[in-house]
Design an enzyme around this catalytic site. Structure first.
Site, PDB file in Angstrom:
ATOM      1  CE  LYS A  22      44.579  49.533  45.338  1.00  0.00           C
ATOM      2  NZ  LYS A  22      43.587  48.555  44.873  1.00  0.00           N
ATOM      3  CG  ASN A  23      43.292  49.767  41.108  1.00  0.00           C
ATOM      4  OD1 ASN A  23      43.598  49.052  42.069  1.00  0.00           O
ATOM      5  ND2 ASN A  23      42.239  50.554  41.107  1.00  0.00           N
ATOM      6  CB  CYS A 117      33.738  44.580  49.552  1.00  0.00           C
ATOM      7  SG  CYS A 117      33.559  45.795  48.256  1.00  0.00           S
ATOM      8  NE  ARG A 122      34.032  46.072  44.044  1.00  0.00           N
ATOM      9  CZ  ARG A 122      35.248  46.522  44.327  1.00  0.00           C
ATOM     10  NH1 ARG A 122      35.590  46.783  45.563  1.00  0.00           N
ATOM     11  NH2 ARG A 122      36.124  46.705  43.367  1.00  0.00           N
ATOM     12  CB  ILE A 124      33.221  38.018  39.413  1.00  0.00           C
ATOM     13  CG1 ILE A 124      32.916  36.666  40.074  1.00  0.00           C
ATOM     14  CG2 ILE A 124      34.049  38.888  40.318  1.00  0.00           C
ATOM     15  CD1 ILE A 124      34.141  35.745  40.118  1.00  0.00           C
ATOM     16  CG  ASP A 125      27.394  39.212  36.743  1.00  0.00           C
ATOM     17  OD1 ASP A 125      28.117  39.975  37.424  1.00  0.00           O
ATOM     18  OD2 ASP A 125      26.475  39.627  36.016  1.00  0.00           O
ATOM     19  CG  ASP A 305      38.801  53.814  42.927  1.00  0.00           C
ATOM     20  OD1 ASP A 305      37.776  53.356  43.460  1.00  0.00           O
ATOM     21  OD2 ASP A 305      39.629  53.099  42.325  1.00  0.00           O
ATOM     22  NE  ARG A 397      42.864  46.213  50.277  1.00  0.00           N
ATOM     23  CZ  ARG A 397      41.720  46.036  49.643  1.00  0.00           C
ATOM     24  NH1 ARG A 397      40.581  46.187  50.268  1.00  0.00           N
ATOM     25  NH2 ARG A 397      41.706  45.676  48.377  1.00  0.00           N
TER      26      ARG A 397
HETATM   27  C1  UD1 Z   1      38.122  48.389  39.657  1.00  0.00           C
HETATM   28  C2  UD1 Z   1      39.155  49.003  40.567  1.00  0.00           C
HETATM   29  C3  UD1 Z   1      38.465  49.810  41.661  1.00  0.00           C
HETATM   30  C4  UD1 Z   1      37.495  50.811  41.069  1.00  0.00           C
HETATM   31  C5  UD1 Z   1      36.564  50.152  40.085  1.00  0.00           C
HETATM   32  C6  UD1 Z   1      35.687  51.143  39.340  1.00  0.00           C
HETATM   33  C7  UD1 Z   1      40.988  47.414  40.459  1.00  0.00           C
HETATM   34  C8  UD1 Z   1      41.781  46.366  41.165  1.00  0.00           C
HETATM   35  N1  UD1 Z   1      39.956  47.936  41.145  1.00  0.00           N
HETATM   36  O1  UD1 Z   1      37.352  47.485  40.434  1.00  0.00           O
HETATM   37  O2  UD1 Z   1      39.473  50.483  42.426  1.00  0.00           O
HETATM   38  O3  UD1 Z   1      36.734  51.402  42.103  1.00  0.00           O
HETATM   39  O4  UD1 Z   1      37.309  49.407  39.095  1.00  0.00           O
HETATM   40  O5  UD1 Z   1      36.458  52.070  38.679  1.00  0.00           O
HETATM   41  O6  UD1 Z   1      41.290  47.806  39.348  1.00  0.00           O
HETATM   42  N2  UD1 Z   1      30.076  44.481  37.963  1.00  0.00           N
HETATM   43  C9  UD1 Z   1      29.112  43.511  37.757  1.00  0.00           C
HETATM   44  N3  UD1 Z   1      29.524  42.271  37.335  1.00  0.00           N
HETATM   45  C10 UD1 Z   1      30.829  41.969  37.104  1.00  0.00           C
HETATM   46  C11 UD1 Z   1      31.805  42.970  37.309  1.00  0.00           C
HETATM   47  C12 UD1 Z   1      31.401  44.217  37.736  1.00  0.00           C
HETATM   48  O7  UD1 Z   1      27.930  43.753  37.956  1.00  0.00           O
HETATM   49  O8  UD1 Z   1      31.121  40.825  36.721  1.00  0.00           O
HETATM   50  C13 UD1 Z   1      29.663  45.830  38.436  1.00  0.00           C
HETATM   51  C14 UD1 Z   1      30.253  46.181  39.809  1.00  0.00           C
HETATM   52  O9  UD1 Z   1      29.471  45.663  40.865  1.00  0.00           O
HETATM   53  C15 UD1 Z   1      30.249  47.695  39.763  1.00  0.00           C
HETATM   54  C16 UD1 Z   1      30.570  47.989  38.285  1.00  0.00           C
HETATM   55  O10 UD1 Z   1      30.238  46.797  37.570  1.00  0.00           O
HETATM   56  O11 UD1 Z   1      28.982  48.208  40.064  1.00  0.00           O
HETATM   57  C17 UD1 Z   1      32.009  48.344  38.011  1.00  0.00           C
HETATM   58  O12 UD1 Z   1      32.847  47.395  38.617  1.00  0.00           O
HETATM   59  P1  UD1 Z   1      34.286  47.024  38.065  1.00  0.00           P
HETATM   60  O13 UD1 Z   1      34.714  47.980  37.021  1.00  0.00           O
HETATM   61  O14 UD1 Z   1      34.284  45.572  37.731  1.00  0.00           O
HETATM   62  O15 UD1 Z   1      35.183  47.226  39.349  1.00  0.00           O
HETATM   63  P2  UD1 Z   1      36.447  46.397  39.712  1.00  0.00           P
HETATM   64  O16 UD1 Z   1      37.114  45.954  38.455  1.00  0.00           O
HETATM   65  O17 UD1 Z   1      36.127  45.375  40.753  1.00  0.00           O
END
Ligand code: UD1
Length: 417
Positions: A22-23, A117, A122, A124-125, A305, A397
């Site tokens: 999925k990812n 969530c 989480r 997206i900065d 995960d 999902r």
């Molecule tokens: C992806 C996976 C999810 C998995 C996660 C960690 C997908 C669709 N989802 O989620 O299943 O659990 O990787 O392996 O591929 N963070 C920030 N700022 C940002 C982005 C991330 O602080 O802009 C933090 C997040 O809050 C978290 C950490 O970085 O604590 C890792 O998150 P991230 O790797 O971005 O997870 P996702 O890509 O959302």
């Protein structure tokens, strides 16, 4: 809302075919926005997040068709909208993956801020900072991120923290930028390499994916391509735990054992018997499991995960295990539901202390997120009596035909509509 009714204690035996990841499929679908050519994606998992992405891409104006099997055809010759609305982003955070492609090809993107969530804040900065480095102007107001740019310009982007979708979003944007970009402290997950393979088939010039420094030589345009999605390593790991905690002999086919080395090592340490083939694995359960501590890490470490599923397994292991969650701040929602089934778990900040082996008994439990749901299903397989897992839309999902797969090798499981 659908529920699963599971009667525990069945002996599981047989083969199970692992679905596409999925990812990997989610960013691959978003990549269709980078070209007017057609993308043909094979080995797609038919799960609800994929259907949500289809809806999102169609709202943006792309054509997305599934063949009734596992192949998708996507084409974004032109688009009708630059916006990923709140009602889609709130159900699936990965919607944010359209930001990079829209911005790179059309110079404009508006995506609802995903917010927190069930598993944590989480933000997206890091995605946003990366787009700004590539020359975009990014504003966040009225709950939306709006990014505009003429043509993006290659840049050196150093991630303060490793982010999977952040790396993917920036890699897609940089593929169409002018000049060279480097992504430093990039995520190493196999899904990143899979996306880079797809983008390179589309004409991108990306090297180093799968290492912490990815170099992207921007190109003017990308074209269509055909690509097969890698096997889902988390579904694979979930079935490994299913085999290890029950009296089972399961054969997992069409998987990639090399993507699970951290998980396999830990499950073996806890007493699971796992044999690895080139693209298959066999797991045997029924022997005594022992406690083994784990800390979740970015790839190639033990995947966050898989943490919930591992906790279900540790309830059946002898001794005390410490499970430390280092990626997300609030990812123990499954613990209280496992406790309602008889598990002995104490949560202390980012650590869970699990004392086993516990006798689990069936109960009505509520799934709080995707992997938490999987952990409850696994616990139900070994619990005495009947467990009803509520709110399984989370499970739907990300797990393709899970009850069919479990039933095919002997689990007593049915879906209640
Ligand atoms: C992806 C996976 C999810 C998995 C996660 C960690 C997908 C669709 N989802 O989620 O299943 O659990 O990787 O392996 O591929 N963070 C920030 N700022 C940002 C982005 C991330 O602080 O802009 C933090 C997040 O809050 C978290 C950490 O970085 O604590 C890792 O998150 P991230 O790797 O971005 O997870 P996702 O890509 O959302």
């Amino acid at each position: 809302m659908d529920k699963l009714k599971i009667t525990g204690g069945a002996r599981l035996n047989g083969p199970v075919r692992i679905s596409g990841a999925k990812n990997s499929a989610l960013p691959a679908m978003a990549a269709c926005l980078l070209t007017e050519g057609e993308l043909i994606l094979e080995n797609m998992p038919m799960v609800n997040d994929i259907l949500t992405t289809r809806r999102l891409l169609r709202e943006l104006g792309a054509e997305v068709e599934f063949d009734g099997g596992n192949t998708a055809r996507l084409k974004a010759t032109r688009i009708a909208s630059h916006e990923a609305p709140y009602d889609l982003v709130k159900t699936m955070r990965a919607s944010v993956l359209v930001l990079g492609p829209l911005l790179a090809r059309f110079g404009k993107a508006r995506v609802s801020l995903p917010g927190g969530c069930a598993i944590g804040a989480r933000p997206i900065d890091l995605h946003i900072k990366g787009f700004e480095k590539l020359g975009a102007t990014v504003n966040t107001e009225y709950g939306y991120v709006e990014a505009v740019a003429n043509r993006l310009k290659g840049a050196n982007i150093v991630f303060e923290k490793i982010t999977v979708t952040g790396t993917e979003n920036l890699m897609m944007a940089a593929a169409l930028a002018e000049g060279q970009s480097t992504l430093v402290n990039a995520a190493l997950e196999p899904e990143i390499s899979d996306l880079a393979d797809l983008l390179n088939k589309m004409g991108a010039k990306i090297s180093g994916a799968g290492t912490s420094v990815i170099t992207i030589e921007g190109v003017e345009t990308l074209h269509g391509a055909t690509h097969s999605i890698i096997p889902d390593r988390i579904e694979t790991g979930t079935f490994l735990v299913a085999g290890a905690i029950s009296e089972s002999n399961l054969e997992l086919t069409r998987c990639n054992p090399s993507h699970l080395s951290g998980v396999i090592e830990k499950l073996r340490e806890a007493g699971a018997v796992i044999e690895e083939g080139a693209d298959s694995m066999r797991v045997r359960g029924g022997n005594e499991l022992r406690s083994a501590d784990v800390i979740t890490h970015e790839y190639p470490g033990f995947a966050t995960d898989m943490q919930a599923q591992y906790m279900a397994m540790m309830t059946q292991a002898k001794g005390i295990s410490l499970i430390t969650e280092s990626i997300f701040e609030n990812r123990f929602m499954h613990a209280s539901e496992l406790m309602r089934m008889g598990a002995n778990i104490r949560i202390d900040g980012s650590r869970a202390v699990v004392a086993g082996k516990s006798r689990l008994t069936g109960a009505t439990v509520i799934a709080s997120d995707l992997r938490a749901s999987a952990s409850l299903v696994l616990a139900a397989l070994v619990a005495e009596g009947v467990t009803t897992v509520d709110r399984i839309y989370h499970l739907d999902r990300g797990y393709e035909k899970i009850e069919e797969k479990l039933r095919s090798f002997g689990a007593q499981i049915e879906r209640l509509k």
